[in-house]
Scaffold this motif. Structure first.
Motif, PDB file in Angstrom:
ATOM      1  N   CYS A  26      44.401 -81.093 133.964  1.00 18.04           N
ATOM      2  CA  CYS A  26      43.906 -79.723 133.739  1.00 18.04           C
ATOM      3  C   CYS A  26      42.850 -79.274 134.744  1.00 18.04           C
ATOM      4  N   LEU A  27      42.089 -80.210 135.277  1.00 24.27           N
ATOM      5  CA  LEU A  27      40.983 -79.875 136.181  1.00 24.27           C
ATOM      6  C   LEU A  27      41.214 -80.540 137.538  1.00 24.27           C
ATOM      7  N   PRO A  28      42.217 -80.098 138.275  1.00 20.21           N
ATOM      8  CA  PRO A  28      42.595 -80.794 139.513  1.00 20.21           C
ATOM      9  C   PRO A  28      41.538 -80.750 140.601  1.00 20.21           C
ATOM     10  N   GLN A  29      40.636 -79.763 140.564  1.00 19.61           N
ATOM     11  CA  GLN A  29      39.579 -79.689 141.566  1.00 19.61           C
ATOM     12  C   GLN A  29      38.446 -80.676 141.286  1.00 19.61           C
ATOM     13  N   ASP A  30      38.429 -81.236 140.086  1.00 21.60           N
ATOM     14  CA  ASP A  30      37.312 -82.094 139.671  1.00 21.60           C
ATOM     15  C   ASP A  30      37.821 -83.311 138.903  1.00 21.60           C
ATOM     16  N   PRO A  31      38.614 -84.172 139.561  1.00 20.65           N
ATOM     17  CA  PRO A  31      39.195 -85.321 138.855  1.00 20.65           C
ATOM     18  C   PRO A  31      38.130 -86.295 138.365  1.00 20.65           C
ATOM     19  N   GLY A  48      28.298 -75.174 136.172  1.00 19.08           N
ATOM     20  CA  GLY A  48      28.859 -74.121 135.339  1.00 19.08           C
ATOM     21  C   GLY A  48      30.339 -74.007 135.630  1.00 19.08           C
ATOM     22  N   VAL A  49      30.933 -72.891 135.221  1.00 24.52           N
ATOM     23  CA  VAL A  49      32.363 -72.712 135.453  1.00 24.52           C
ATOM     24  C   VAL A  49      32.597 -72.156 136.854  1.00 24.52           C
ATOM     25  N   ASP A  50      33.549 -72.732 137.544  1.00 22.66           N
ATOM     26  CA  ASP A  50      33.940 -72.294 138.881  1.00 22.66           C
ATOM     27  C   ASP A  50      35.061 -71.268 138.715  1.00 22.66           C
ATOM     28  N   GLU A  51      34.689 -69.989 138.812  1.00 26.36           N
ATOM     29  CA  GLU A  51      35.650 -68.912 138.563  1.00 26.36           C
ATOM     30  C   GLU A  51      36.819 -68.956 139.536  1.00 26.36           C
ATOM     31  N   ALA A  52      36.560 -69.302 140.795  1.00 26.06           N
ATOM     32  CA  ALA A  52      37.630 -69.321 141.793  1.00 26.06           C
ATOM     33  C   ALA A  52      38.654 -70.406 141.495  1.00 26.06           C
ATOM     34  N   SER A  53      38.191 -71.567 141.041  1.00 30.34           N
ATOM     35  CA  SER A  53      39.101 -72.677 140.758  1.00 30.34           C
ATOM     36  C   SER A  53      39.762 -72.558 139.393  1.00 30.34           C
ATOM     37  N   ILE A  72      28.281 -72.684 151.974  1.00 30.76           N
ATOM     38  CA  ILE A  72      28.646 -72.619 150.560  1.00 30.76           C
ATOM     39  C   ILE A  72      30.095 -73.056 150.402  1.00 30.76           C
ATOM     40  N   THR A  73      30.318 -74.009 149.512  1.00 31.23           N
ATOM     41  CA  THR A  73      31.677 -74.504 149.275  1.00 31.23           C
ATOM     42  C   THR A  73      32.197 -74.131 147.895  1.00 31.23           C
ATOM     43  N   ARG A  74      31.303 -73.909 146.932  1.00 30.89           N
ATOM     44  CA  ARG A  74      31.736 -73.503 145.600  1.00 30.89           C
ATOM     45  C   ARG A  74      30.652 -72.648 144.969  1.00 30.89           C
ATOM     46  N   LYS A  75      31.052 -71.836 143.993  1.00 28.50           N
ATOM     47  CA  LYS A  75      30.104 -71.021 143.242  1.00 28.50           C
ATOM     48  C   LYS A  75      30.404 -71.194 141.761  1.00 28.50           C
TER      49      LYS A  75
END
Length: 315
Positions: free
Chosen positions: A22-27, A129-134, A304-307
């Motif tokens: 479910c969270l492929p950007q943050d294994p 927090g939540v990464d809206e883009a991902s 900046i790599t993530r927000k």
């Protein structure tokens, strides 16, 4: 038939497997899950709500409240946190997440919590927090749940391949040296002062991170300090979180000393030390984009790599 229950011993691999789907950007790994969740002093199995369909794990929401004070005796009795949640793709928009969140709210309200944050929990936060883009669906879901954005920190990265000290910062360091400032790696005799300084001047979680990092093997030469005569006025380090050498921070300069370039000097010395170990990258998860620190990082070449959005709801 979908059933709901709290975490039980043996659910760990199921949770990690669904997390990674479910969270492929943050294994996640079982080891990290063990250290960041199961071994957290505030972990309560009742706060980890799970949804199953005929024995198949399809959703997870983790709610936590403070059982151990971060600093002093403050248990933040009004606050609860939801550090993460996820639902199997095939079961989204079918009420599974709504039910899991309601059970998480009930858990927090049972313990007297009046507000819940996503996801600025310390210690052991996974993401700020939540990464809206991902995860746009997750962000929209939280808004529908009544969460409102409080602020939006950013993660930054910098390649340090080929890093060299800037001549103007080297000249500034020499000037500060002549004025009675000193910059050095921490020694045993500095540790109590550094941990207290980080906790009291900035954030209790910073002091905790330094203490636990050292207990887990953080070399003292990765902690740099600045002094004016004998007074500690700043520090920075790398490798303190989860033992990841390329993870920079925490980092702070006494507010009364700001404007003298001490942060610029410490940052450069720290990046030089990282490069001297053969590291290729420096990164961190959390700073304010428009803060003094944010501007300092940008000038030093961080991108900046993530927000993320730190969000809050009143229960």
């Amino acid at each position: 038939m979908i059933t709901y229950q709290s975490y039980r011993s043996g659910d760990e691999q199921l949770i990690v497997n669904l997390w990674n789907d479910c969270l492929p950007q943050d294994p996640m790994t079982k080891k990290r899950f063990r250290h960041l969740v199961l071994l957290d002093a505030n972990f309560d199995p009742e706060g980890m709500r799970l949804a199953f369909d005929e024995g198949k794990l399809i959703g997870c929401v983790y709610a936590v409240r403070r059982k151990l004070p971060m600093y002093g005796t403050d248990l933040e009795p009004d606050n609860g946190w939801i550090p993460f949640f996820f639902v199997h793709l095939e079961y989204r928009n079918e009420g599974v997440a709504d039910q899991l969140f309601q059970e998480a709210y009930d858990f927090l309200k049972k313990h007297g919590r009046k507000q819940v944050f996503f996801a600025s929990y310390a210690p052991n936060y996974i993401l700020p927090g939540v990464d809206e883009a991902s995860y746009p669906e997750a962000f929209q879901f939280l808004k529908k749940q009544g969460f409102e954005t409080q602020y939006s920190p950013v993660a930054m990265d910098k390649s340090i391949v080929g890093f060299t000290r800037a001549p103007e910062v080297t000249a500034l360091k020499e000037k500060r040296d002549r004025e009675g400032y000193s910059f050095s790696a921490a020694r045993d005799q500095d540790l109590y002062e550094v941990i207290s300084f980080a906790s009291e001047k900035f954030n209790p979680d910073w002091g905790r991170a330094i203490r636990e990092g050292i207990l887990q093997g953080l070399p003292l030469e990765r902690i740099l300090i600045a002094r004016e005569q004998h007074k500690l006025v700043g520090f920075c380090l790398y490798g303190g979180y989860e033992g990841i050498p390329e993870r920079f921070g925490p980092f702070g300069v006494d507010p009364e000393q700001q404007g003298k370039g001490l942060g610029k000097i410490l940052l450069q010395e720290c990046l030089f030390a990282m490069r001297s170990e053969g590291l290729h990258t420096a990164w961190f998860l959390w700073t304010g984009e428009t803060t003094t620190a944010g501007h300092l990082y940008k000038k030093a070449g961080f991108n900046i790599t993530r927000k993320f959005h730190v969000m809050k709801q009143h229960l």
